[in-house]
Design an enzyme around this catalytic site. Sequence first.
Site, short mmCIF file in Angstrom:
data_model
loop_
_atom_site.label_atom_id
_atom_site.label_comp_id
_atom_site.label_asym_id
_atom_site.label_seq_id
_atom_site.Cartn_x
_atom_site.Cartn_y
_atom_site.Cartn_z
N HIS A 63 -7.59 6.35 34.05
CA HIS A 63 -6.72 6.80 35.16
C HIS A 63 -5.89 8.02 34.77
O HIS A 63 -4.82 8.23 35.33
CB HIS A 63 -5.77 5.68 35.62
CG HIS A 63 -6.43 4.37 35.86
ND1 HIS A 63 -6.94 4.00 37.07
CD2 HIS A 63 -6.70 3.34 35.00
CE1 HIS A 63 -7.48 2.80 36.98
NE2 HIS A 63 -7.35 2.38 35.73
N SER A 114 -4.94 37.43 33.00
CA SER A 114 -4.52 37.61 34.38
C SER A 114 -4.13 39.07 34.57
O SER A 114 -3.61 39.70 33.65
CB SER A 114 -3.32 36.69 34.66
OG SER A 114 -2.54 37.24 35.70
N LYS A 125 -1.07 34.98 30.30
CA LYS A 125 -2.15 34.04 30.65
C LYS A 125 -3.41 34.17 29.81
O LYS A 125 -3.83 35.26 29.46
CB LYS A 125 -2.54 34.22 32.13
CG LYS A 125 -1.49 33.78 33.12
CD LYS A 125 -1.21 32.28 33.09
CE LYS A 125 -2.25 31.47 33.80
NZ LYS A 125 -2.26 31.71 35.25
N GLU A 158 -13.98 26.79 34.24
CA GLU A 158 -13.72 26.65 35.68
C GLU A 158 -14.94 27.03 36.52
O GLU A 158 -15.28 26.35 37.49
CB GLU A 158 -12.53 27.54 36.09
CG GLU A 158 -11.21 27.02 35.57
CD GLU A 158 -10.08 27.99 35.84
OE1 GLU A 158 -9.83 28.31 37.01
OE2 GLU A 158 -9.44 28.44 34.87
#
Length: 483
Positions: free
Chosen positions: A180, A301, A307, A314
């Site tokens: 979970h 970024s 970043k 992804e």
Amino acid sequence: MTPDASEPSFSGTAVPQPGKEPGMGQSMWGGRFAKPPEEQVQAFNASIGFDQRLALYDIEGSVAHAGALKRCGVLTEAEWQAIVSGLESLRVDVEAGAVVWEEQYEDVHMNIERQLTHRIGALGGKLHTGRSRNDQVALDMHLYAREQLWVTQRHVRALQAVLVELAQRHVTVIIPGYTHLQRAQPVLLAHHLLAYFWMLERDAARLQDAWGRADWMPLGAAALAGSTFAIDRMAVAQELGFSCIYENSLDAVSDRDYLLESLSALAIVAMHLSRLSEEIILWNTHEFGWIDLDDAFATGSSIMPQKKNPDVAELTRGKTGRVFGHLLALLTTCKGLPLAYNKDLQEDKEGVFDAFDTVQTTLSLTTAMLATTRFREDVIKRALGGDFSAATDLADYLARKGVPFRQAHEVVGRLVRHCLANEMGLLQLTVADLRQFDPRFDEDALALVEPQAVIAARNVRGGTAPDQVQLQLSLARERLQQD
Ligand code: ARG
């Protein structure tokens, strides 16, 4: 859609021109027609834009078919020679990217026939004897699927090898295990990584299984009912390395199950890669901080200088959707089709090509990314302290002393609540603390909450105890070697 003047227009004609060899200057099926297709119809119908990538398989199949035509007396030795050397020269040009594909010849099969006829004259037109594009395209797709299933399986094996190597390199590292997405029980990092090894082991087996169905040879089915020429289908199958032939010509030209099975196996690989990507993304967050991705596998970024984004993971996760989509699209295409060939089946190609391309690329990038990922053992170690992942072990301790497990669960639950209220972890507890909750706790209970002890206690086959993980590692290595 407004027609674009720059688009190529139909330059063939359906009516045979005087002085021209049949098949030399018109559409391949022009005889029956009084006029050429509407420009938009031609573009709509054409598959050459995407099926040109079948060209080498088409040539390979045509060489085998020419052999069968020679053996059944359709081609003389000299004709066979001329056709085969014409096809060989075409193969060289295709490999060099020197062939100009023309939409007016609709698909790769007719383009190749046209190219051959250019090279060797009207004799090229004999190659299509006893064959239809229906069994021809089926053969091409079988050859393509067999090869790509194999290539994909190689990619799967490479990722498995990196997982084994990473597991070996971090064989003593303990991480919090989750259910979970809540801390559950500690596990060895190697155990976690090897879970993906076994998923991929099943993927490799599924790809192999699909390969077995792609290994049926359809040629000789002709349009649907079989060829009127005595094509030795077994000999063709043997020459092309197929282990069996379709026993029913209608089935041979209509079947796309092997592509659906391939897509299904690919969809499951993509789903596995997506799960792995999700964990990489999570572990790479500032909040987890368990891993450091190599700069070559991350991107920055354009606005936020700090970043370092896990774009490869992804995109791998994101591309899962298109692979699932291709499976559903082809299932839907096939579901209402009467026997035998219907042009709908031309829709099998783009999705299948894209699914293989996508899964192969994401497999190879994931492999390279993982191989260069650094695990931050200090951060992982800190994550382990101060949690409650040994709670089950304390309950098991009481259960071993005869306390009914439900009661033990309740006792330890209260203990955890006490720790939370006092902002402490189980590792900070003393025996005196434990005894406040149950007098049956002794000194030896304290050792149980150490992560090493929690791990070692899971000494069941397939568990996370170091000995069991060593066994897993050697079994995994054996699988890789067997291949
Ligand atoms: N381009 C076609 C396909 O991909 C080849 C078979 C065409 N057959 C036909 N009867 N029109 O399915």
